[in-house]
Enzyme design. Structure first.
Site, mmCIF file in Angstrom:
data_model
loop_
_atom_site.group_PDB
_atom_site.id
_atom_site.type_symbol
_atom_site.label_atom_id
_atom_site.label_comp_id
_atom_site.label_asym_id
_atom_site.label_seq_id
_atom_site.Cartn_x
_atom_site.Cartn_y
_atom_site.Cartn_z
ATOM 1 N N GLY A 265 0.753 -1.238 0.000
ATOM 2 C CA GLY A 265 0.000 0.000 0.000
ATOM 3 C C GLY A 265 0.784 1.289 0.000
ATOM 4 N N LYS A 267 2.915 2.731 -2.274
ATOM 5 C CA LYS A 267 2.787 3.513 -3.510
ATOM 6 C C LYS A 267 1.344 3.963 -3.706
ATOM 7 C CE LYS A 267 6.590 1.145 -5.889
ATOM 8 N NZ LYS A 267 6.805 0.055 -4.923
ATOM 9 N N ASP A 312 -7.619 -10.377 -8.828
ATOM 10 C CA ASP A 312 -6.470 -10.854 -9.586
ATOM 11 C C ASP A 312 -6.230 -9.893 -10.741
ATOM 12 O OD1 ASP A 312 -4.642 -12.135 -11.220
ATOM 13 O OD2 ASP A 312 -5.641 -14.078 -11.143
ATOM 14 N N CYS A 382 11.023 -3.908 -8.848
ATOM 15 C CA CYS A 382 12.163 -3.691 -7.968
ATOM 16 C C CYS A 382 13.233 -4.722 -8.322
ATOM 17 C CB CYS A 382 11.753 -3.800 -6.509
ATOM 18 S SG CYS A 382 13.050 -3.190 -5.407
#
Length: 449
Positions: A265, A267, A312, A382
């Protein structure tokens, strides 16, 4: 002799990491509370755990050179304790006699007297050289040989090779990158616009993000704005991901934003704040229910939130063309955040890439369906590994004619020396930018609004 509580706590954390696939930073606070450790003792345990995990590859090579048996023949609990002992000998300001005797006491208390004698013999040999001398002996060609680099800078050989490839023409920077992965990251806070300002946060302003500060010390949870949810702990690279999506030029309506993979949560909270300032609102989607609950907690009380949906991202419940901006912060190997999650380097395998890359492609494709004509999708990982960055983007572009790869440098002009593997993409690096190694690509859907 009774084992030292701080070292005993460190051993318990290493066991949880090894046996339960736990993350040290999540397990550590509970272990410290249970052991009644605080202040200097807690700081000692924290450094002992994180440093040992980061330098495990180097320490294992040293232990192998000093033991009378292969590593696979050393009992796991004993090997955990030896790693803690070697970290104290080679990387901490602990006197040799204290590092050795305390480790031997730990092993005798947890395993057996004989195992303690074995540990004593190994650690006495380790103490005959410092870290620099051990690396020079075990990895004399570390700068040019991936296997030796893996020993010198404690990364699996396949990760070293993948990072060298990701650096491309800058492969000469590999030693600096690997060394940066072994340095504990700064604690960076983010002020969520409209809810807090960075002037009210302690610390010095971040160099690249207009919303962050680097905390000089102390517990971030004790900062009032953080405790109230108006600010948070967030790496500067992650702040720039939200900024890149928010700053992308857009013609036509700009009212509905989507974070497709929002957990946990951070970002999403920054995006919601940025959306609210311009009259837009954010939907946060997350596939895993427990992570969706974390997102809802992080977004609690914030303006600019349309809702948190457990969904999803590859089979989303929204109609095509429902959003103006979409963030795909995709699940990945996490090899860009090894400063923060050092365990990832030992857990990830090359085989993991196939499953992750297929998921990443599916998520970006889904996002392009969800964004309206002329809308933008920001793909972020990342990880600097090319399979998860350039190759995912290239694959999607080949399958989706008309999608345009935009130039992100225009959105983040303050970020220098971050050209990505494809024109227009950005790649941050720990050794250059002091951030996680975030990759970003901005895709614009074909058509006009």
């Amino acid at each position: 002799m009774r084992a030292d509580p701080a070292r005993l706590a460190a051993l318990e954390v290493l066991k949880a990491v090894r046996v339960d696939d736990a993350y040290a930073n999540l397990v550590l606070p509970g272990v410290l509370r249970e052991a009644g450790l605080s202040g200097r003792d807690a700081a000692f345990t924290t450094e002992l755990v994180s440093g040992t995990i980061r330098r495990q590859g180097t320490y294992d090579a040293v232990i192998a050179a000093c033991a009378d048996r292969p590593l696979r023949k050393i009992e796991a609990k004993v090997l955990d304790a030896l790693r803690l002992g070697v970290h104290q000998l080679l990387s901490m300001r602990v006197p040799d006699h204290a590092a050795i005797s305390s480790t031997v006491d730990l092993v005798r208390g947890k395993v057996s007297h004989g195992a303690g004698n074995f540990s004593n013999a190994v650690l006495r040999k380790v103490a005959q050289r410092d870290l620099e001398a051990w690396v020079a002996e075990l990895a004399p060609r570390a700068a040019s040989d991936d296997k030796q680099a893996s020993i010198a800078w404690s990364h699996p050989t396949w990760v070293v090779a993948a990072l060298r490839r990701a650096l491309g023409e800058a492969a000469g920077e590999l030693p600096d990158l690997l060394a940066a992965d072994n340095v504990a990251p700064r604690v960076t806070l983010v002020a969520r616009p409209g809810r807090s300002t960075r002037d009210e946060l302690p610390g010095r302003p971040t160099r690249l993000s207009p919303y962050g500060v680097v905390l000089g010390g102390g517990d971030p949870g004790e900062v009032v704005a953080v405790a109230e949810g108006r600010a948070g702990v967030q790496d500067e690279g992650s702040q720039l991901v939200a900024e890149a999506l928010a700053q992308a030029p857009l013609e036509g309506p700009d009212e509905r934003w989507l974070d497709l993979c929002a957990g946990p949560g951070g970002k999403a909270a920054l995006l919601a704040a940025l959306a609210s300032r311009r009259g837009a609102a954010l939907v946060a989607g997350e596939r895993q229910p427990h992570r969706a609950r974390l997102v809802a907690r992080t977004l609690g009380g914030a303006d600019g939130v349309l809702g948190v949906v457990t969904a999803d991202g590859t089979a989303p419940p929204w109609r095509h063309g429902s959003f103006d901006r979409v963030l795909v912060d995709a699940p990945c190997t996490g090899l860009g955040a090894l400063r923060r999650r050092p365990e990832a380097r030992w857990r990830r395998r090359p085989d993991d890439l196939l499953t992750l890359v297929l998921l990443q492609r599916a998520l970006v494709t889904s996002a392009l369906d969800l964004v309206r004509p002329g809308g933008v999708v920001l793909y972020a990982t990342c990880s600097p590994i090319l399979a998860e960055t350039a190759e995912v983007v290239s694959s999607v572009l080949a399958q989706r004619p008309g999608v345009v790869l935009e130039d992100l440098a225009a959105q983040l002009p303050q970020v220098a020396d971050a050209a990505g593997p494809l024109p227009g993409t950005l790649q941050l690096w720990p050794h250059r930018h002091e951030t996680d190694a975030m990759f970003m690509a901005l895709l614009r859907a074909p058509g006009t609004p």
